[in-house]
Design a protein around this motif. Sequence first.
Motif, PDB file in Angstrom:
ATOM      1  N   ARG A  37      -6.960   8.444   3.957  1.00 36.07           N
ATOM      2  CA  ARG A  37      -6.744   7.854   5.281  1.00 36.07           C
ATOM      3  C   ARG A  37      -8.074   7.873   6.021  1.00 36.07           C
ATOM      4  N   PRO A  38      -8.208   7.023   7.029  1.00 36.40           N
ATOM      5  CA  PRO A  38      -9.423   7.090   7.848  1.00 36.40           C
ATOM      6  C   PRO A  38      -9.464   8.427   8.595  1.00 36.40           C
ATOM      7  N   CYS A  39     -10.641   8.925   8.783  1.00 38.67           N
ATOM      8  CA  CYS A  39     -10.833  10.176   9.514  1.00 38.67           C
ATOM      9  C   CYS A  39     -10.368   9.976  10.955  1.00 38.67           C
ATOM     10  N   THR A  40      -9.641  10.949  11.485  1.00 37.47           N
ATOM     11  CA  THR A  40      -9.081  10.818  12.837  1.00 37.47           C
ATOM     12  C   THR A  40     -10.157  10.860  13.919  1.00 37.47           C
ATOM     13  N   HIS A  41     -11.283  11.569  13.689  1.00 39.89           N
ATOM     14  CA  HIS A  41     -12.325  11.661  14.708  1.00 39.89           C
ATOM     15  C   HIS A  41     -13.565  10.807  14.413  1.00 39.89           C
ATOM     16  N   ASP A  42     -13.622  10.181  13.238  1.00 42.32           N
ATOM     17  CA  ASP A  42     -14.728   9.285  12.895  1.00 42.32           C
ATOM     18  C   ASP A  42     -14.199   8.238  11.927  1.00 42.32           C
ATOM     19  N   GLY A  43     -13.843   7.077  12.458  1.00 44.27           N
ATOM     20  CA  GLY A  43     -13.228   6.014  11.669  1.00 44.27           C
ATOM     21  C   GLY A  43     -14.091   5.484  10.540  1.00 44.27           C
ATOM     22  N   ARG A  44     -15.399   5.827  10.547  1.00 47.39           N
ATOM     23  CA  ARG A  44     -16.276   5.372   9.463  1.00 47.39           C
ATOM     24  C   ARG A  44     -16.062   6.185   8.191  1.00 47.39           C
ATOM     25  N   LEU A  45     -15.515   7.379   8.347  1.00 45.65           N
ATOM     26  CA  LEU A  45     -15.302   8.257   7.202  1.00 45.65           C
ATOM     27  C   LEU A  45     -13.886   8.120   6.660  1.00 45.65           C
ATOM     28  N   ILE A  46     -13.753   8.334   5.366  1.00 42.89           N
ATOM     29  CA  ILE A  46     -12.453   8.351   4.706  1.00 42.89           C
ATOM     30  C   ILE A  46     -12.148   9.789   4.304  1.00 42.89           C
ATOM     31  N   GLN A  47     -10.948  10.236   4.638  1.00 42.77           N
ATOM     32  CA  GLN A  47     -10.505  11.564   4.230  1.00 42.77           C
ATOM     33  C   GLN A  47      -9.621  11.415   3.000  1.00 42.77           C
TER      34      GLN A  47
END
Length: 154
Positions: A92-102
């Motif tokens: 999912r996209p990172c909740t605090h940085d949309g550029r990162l994928i978790q």
Amino acid sequence: MNTQTDAQNPKSIKEQLRANLLYSAYWLSDLTTEFLKQYDITQQQYNVLTILGEQHPDPISTKQIRERMIISNSDTSRLIDRLCDKGLAWKRPCTHDGRLIQAFIHEKGQALLNEINQNKNQLDEIMCNITEAEATVINKLLNKMRFHAKEKMV
């Protein structure tokens, strides 16, 4: 091979060591690839799955995965996608940085990782003629070589 000549020529010994390490690395890589085929997973996918398993239940970014991989791969996103396609991971996209994928390990991925880990002693059997003490020495020497090389490169 003349051991007296080899002892007088350390470069020759180190060249032999380098060749032996490369040969052994490829040999072990081939055996590992063959072992993992039965699980329909590649070495890099297994490496990522292991990282996800160690991180569980917390997420990890693809950047962090790349930093922890045995063979750093710039295409970590594709590896994660393949694990997701196999139902072994999810992202999912990172909740605090949309550029990162978790990325996260899926229950199916945990089960596969457990199965592989239960059977990887079969792979370790190729080193049955190496004692625990010898394995400890080899590990220390390889670490010494790698860490010294990293310091020289910085």
